[in-house]
Design a protein around this motif. Structure first.
Motif, mmCIF file in Angstrom:
data_model
loop_
_atom_site.group_PDB
_atom_site.id
_atom_site.type_symbol
_atom_site.label_atom_id
_atom_site.label_comp_id
_atom_site.label_asym_id
_atom_site.label_seq_id
_atom_site.Cartn_x
_atom_site.Cartn_y
_atom_site.Cartn_z
ATOM 1 N N PRO A 192 74.764 -52.230 89.210
ATOM 2 C CA PRO A 192 74.143 -51.583 88.061
ATOM 3 C C PRO A 192 72.773 -50.996 88.420
ATOM 4 C CG PRO A 192 73.800 -53.944 87.929
ATOM 5 C CD PRO A 192 74.460 -53.679 89.264
ATOM 6 N N ILE A 193 72.475 -49.849 87.861
ATOM 7 C CA ILE A 193 71.142 -49.254 88.016
ATOM 8 C C ILE A 193 70.527 -49.118 86.625
ATOM 9 C CG2 ILE A 193 69.827 -47.199 88.635
ATOM 10 C CD1 ILE A 193 71.535 -46.780 90.988
ATOM 11 N N PRO A 194 69.413 -49.817 86.382
ATOM 12 C CA PRO A 194 68.777 -49.729 85.065
ATOM 13 C C PRO A 194 67.918 -48.473 84.939
ATOM 14 C CG PRO A 194 67.576 -51.258 86.463
ATOM 15 C CD PRO A 194 68.759 -50.786 87.263
ATOM 16 N N LEU A 195 67.829 -47.966 83.736
ATOM 17 C CA LEU A 195 66.927 -46.854 83.431
ATOM 18 C C LEU A 195 66.559 -46.934 81.959
ATOM 19 C CD1 LEU A 195 69.019 -44.711 81.886
ATOM 20 C CD2 LEU A 195 69.683 -44.228 84.231
ATOM 21 N N ASN A 196 65.480 -46.276 81.607
ATOM 22 C CA ASN A 196 65.057 -46.337 80.196
ATOM 23 C C ASN A 196 64.796 -44.970 79.595
ATOM 24 O OD1 ASN A 196 62.584 -45.626 81.334
ATOM 25 N ND2 ASN A 196 61.858 -47.741 81.399
ATOM 26 N N ASN A 197 65.283 -43.923 80.298
ATOM 27 C CA ASN A 197 65.094 -42.579 79.789
ATOM 28 C C ASN A 197 66.235 -41.693 80.269
ATOM 29 O OD1 ASN A 197 64.014 -39.752 79.554
ATOM 30 N ND2 ASN A 197 62.208 -40.854 78.820
ATOM 31 N N GLU A 198 66.715 -40.846 79.397
ATOM 32 C CA GLU A 198 67.809 -39.944 79.767
ATOM 33 C C GLU A 198 67.455 -39.081 80.971
ATOM 34 O OE1 GLU A 198 70.098 -36.006 78.005
ATOM 35 O OE2 GLU A 198 68.800 -37.186 76.681
ATOM 36 N N ARG A 199 66.173 -38.758 81.117
ATOM 37 C CA ARG A 199 65.753 -37.906 82.233
ATOM 38 C C ARG A 199 65.971 -38.573 83.587
ATOM 39 N NH1 ARG A 199 61.429 -37.193 78.624
ATOM 40 N NH2 ARG A 199 60.183 -38.656 79.848
ATOM 41 N N ASP A 200 66.126 -39.898 83.592
ATOM 42 C CA ASP A 200 66.324 -40.615 84.851
ATOM 43 C C ASP A 200 67.778 -40.601 85.313
ATOM 44 O OD1 ASP A 200 63.633 -41.279 84.769
ATOM 45 O OD2 ASP A 200 63.998 -43.165 83.703
ATOM 46 N N VAL A 201 68.696 -40.105 84.466
ATOM 47 C CA VAL A 201 70.118 -40.171 84.788
ATOM 48 C C VAL A 201 70.479 -39.436 86.076
ATOM 49 C CG1 VAL A 201 72.421 -39.456 84.028
ATOM 50 C CG2 VAL A 201 70.898 -40.639 82.431
ATOM 51 N N PRO A 202 70.062 -38.178 86.286
ATOM 52 C CA PRO A 202 70.490 -37.471 87.502
ATOM 53 C C PRO A 202 70.105 -38.184 88.792
ATOM 54 C CG PRO A 202 69.600 -35.923 85.910
ATOM 55 C CD PRO A 202 69.310 -37.283 85.383
ATOM 56 N N GLY A 203 68.866 -38.601 88.900
ATOM 57 C CA GLY A 203 68.427 -39.269 90.121
ATOM 58 C C GLY A 203 69.131 -40.598 90.339
ATOM 59 N N LEU A 224 74.287 -41.986 77.924
ATOM 60 C CA LEU A 224 75.314 -41.011 77.537
ATOM 61 C C LEU A 224 74.871 -40.183 76.335
ATOM 62 C CD1 LEU A 224 78.517 -43.209 77.924
ATOM 63 C CD2 LEU A 224 77.552 -41.576 79.556
ATOM 64 N N THR A 225 74.634 -38.922 76.597
ATOM 65 C CA THR A 225 74.359 -37.943 75.546
ATOM 66 C C THR A 225 75.296 -36.759 75.781
ATOM 67 O OG1 THR A 225 72.693 -36.766 76.837
ATOM 68 C CG2 THR A 225 71.926 -38.657 75.525
ATOM 69 N N ASP A 226 75.290 -35.822 74.860
ATOM 70 C CA ASP A 226 76.149 -34.647 75.037
ATOM 71 C C ASP A 226 75.823 -33.913 76.332
ATOM 72 O OD1 ASP A 226 77.394 -35.188 72.659
ATOM 73 O OD2 ASP A 226 76.156 -33.819 71.476
ATOM 74 N N GLU A 227 74.545 -33.876 76.675
ATOM 75 C CA GLU A 227 74.133 -33.165 77.882
ATOM 76 C C GLU A 227 74.438 -33.968 79.145
ATOM 77 O OE1 GLU A 227 72.164 -33.736 75.250
ATOM 78 O OE2 GLU A 227 72.231 -31.710 74.366
ATOM 79 N N SER A 228 74.155 -35.272 79.120
ATOM 80 C CA SER A 228 74.297 -36.074 80.341
ATOM 81 C C SER A 228 75.753 -36.348 80.692
ATOM 82 C CB SER A 228 73.537 -37.395 80.200
ATOM 83 O OG SER A 228 74.142 -38.233 79.227
ATOM 84 N N LEU A 229 76.626 -36.446 79.699
ATOM 85 C CA LEU A 229 78.018 -36.802 79.978
ATOM 86 C C LEU A 229 78.688 -35.771 80.882
ATOM 87 C CD1 LEU A 229 80.478 -38.598 79.566
ATOM 88 C CD2 LEU A 229 80.994 -37.301 77.491
#
Length: 322
Positions: A192-203, A224-229
């Motif tokens: 698992p990789i934790p994150l606390n912001n959608e902006r961290d998803v790509p990296g 998971l948002t419409d953009e990130s999915l």
């Protein structure tokens, strides 16, 4: 010597009016006593968070599972918790046999205001997190037990050793920890990789993909948002990593396997639970139930692209094939 009493016209008219009035009163009382629509208190009240398709599907399933003689009333919070609390107070005063709360806000309003009437909830993710564990409450969960998920995933990916996931610790830490323990006991490691912001998803995703055999998507609104999915599904395919999700929409968009619940089935199961409570076959407190039916969606195009062979028996069991 006695004289017959002779009524004057005015006296006779008053007596007739009194008799007619008394007769009407008696008839009205008889109607109140024997009219089923007025004499019967509402047996079950449905309280829904808002008027959306998913909730309405659950309510349809719920109604279909109840006997025909159950009297129903339905109220809509329209997404407003305070309005829900006011409605819940009115419902409590009416003293129905049971309340069916659909969605988090409806369940929370019932939990805050209704303490002495059975409440069955549905369409709530992680009810324990929101304190929906009062002695008068039970319901049907939306989470598919990890054990059942693992069996189906392993049947499709038997050589699975490392499963990766992205998550927000403030939202899904408990789910991730439970999954980690279960996977480890079955010879599979959760990465698992934790994150606390959608902006961290790509990296985080690019860091994770090279070290895993499959990507497991969990219901986490930070990840998971419409953009990130769309980005997650496309990037995983580019790296030839199969994605396992929890919605048929994900499979339609490219995920290899998705395990989900049917909202109508959730409502049906809640209706069956309600019947047991009303019939006295189940007393509260009682643990909430896991879904008794899982829907499986498979994407054969993705499987072909990834050189993954779908077992025939698994394909035959699938509810949706893309």
């Amino acid at each position: 010597m006695t004289f017959p009493f002779v009524q004057s016209p005015s006296t006779t008219g008053s007596a007739d009016r009194f008799r007619r009035s008394l007769s009407c009163t008696v008839i009205a009382l008889v109607c109140l006593l024997f009219s089923p629509g007025l004499a019967s208190a509402t047996d079950v009240v449905i309280l829904k968070s808002s008027d959306i398709a998913a909730y309405n599907q659950a309510i349809s399933g719920f109604k279909a599972a109840l006997p025909n003689d159950v009297v129903l009333a339905e109220y809509d919070l329209q997404g407003d918790l305070e309005k829900g609390r006011k409605l819940a107070r009115k419902i409590r005063a009416a003293d129905p046999a049971l309340v069916f709360a659909v969605g988090l806000k409806a369940a929370k309003a019932a939990q805050l205001e209704i303490v002495d009437i059975p409440v069955v909830y549905a369409m709530v993710l992680d009810p324990a997190k929101y304190g929906l564990n009062a002695p008068n409450m039970t319901g049907v969960l939306m989470e598919i037990p990890m054990e059942r998920q693992l069996i189906m995933i392993k049947s499709l990916l038997p050589r699975l050793k490392h499963v990766g996931t992205l998550y927000d610790p403030s939202k899904t830490a408990t789910l991730i920890e439970d999954a980690r323990r279960l996977l480890k006991s079955n010879g599979t490691e959760l990465v698992p990789i934790p994150l606390n912001n959608e902006r961290d998803v790509p990296g985080a995703l690019r860091t994770l993909l090279p070290s895993i055999d499959a990507l497991w998507l969990v219901p986490d609104s930070t990840v998971l948002t419409d953009e990130s999915l769309r980005f997650i599904l496309n990037t995983a395919l580019e790296e030839r990593v199969p994605v396992v999700g929890f919605s048929r929409e994900f499979a339609r968009s490219g995920a290899l396997l998705c395990l989900s619940v049917n909202y109508g089935d959730i409502g049906r199961q809640a209706g069956q639970l309600t019947r047991k409570i009303l019939d006295g076959h189940l007393s509260l407190p009682a643990k909430p139930l896991h879904p008794d039916r899982i829907e499986m969606s498979l994407n054969r195009k993705t499987a072909k692209f990834l050189d993954i062979e779908i077992p025939r028996d698994l394909e035959e069991k699938a509810d949706e094939l893309y």
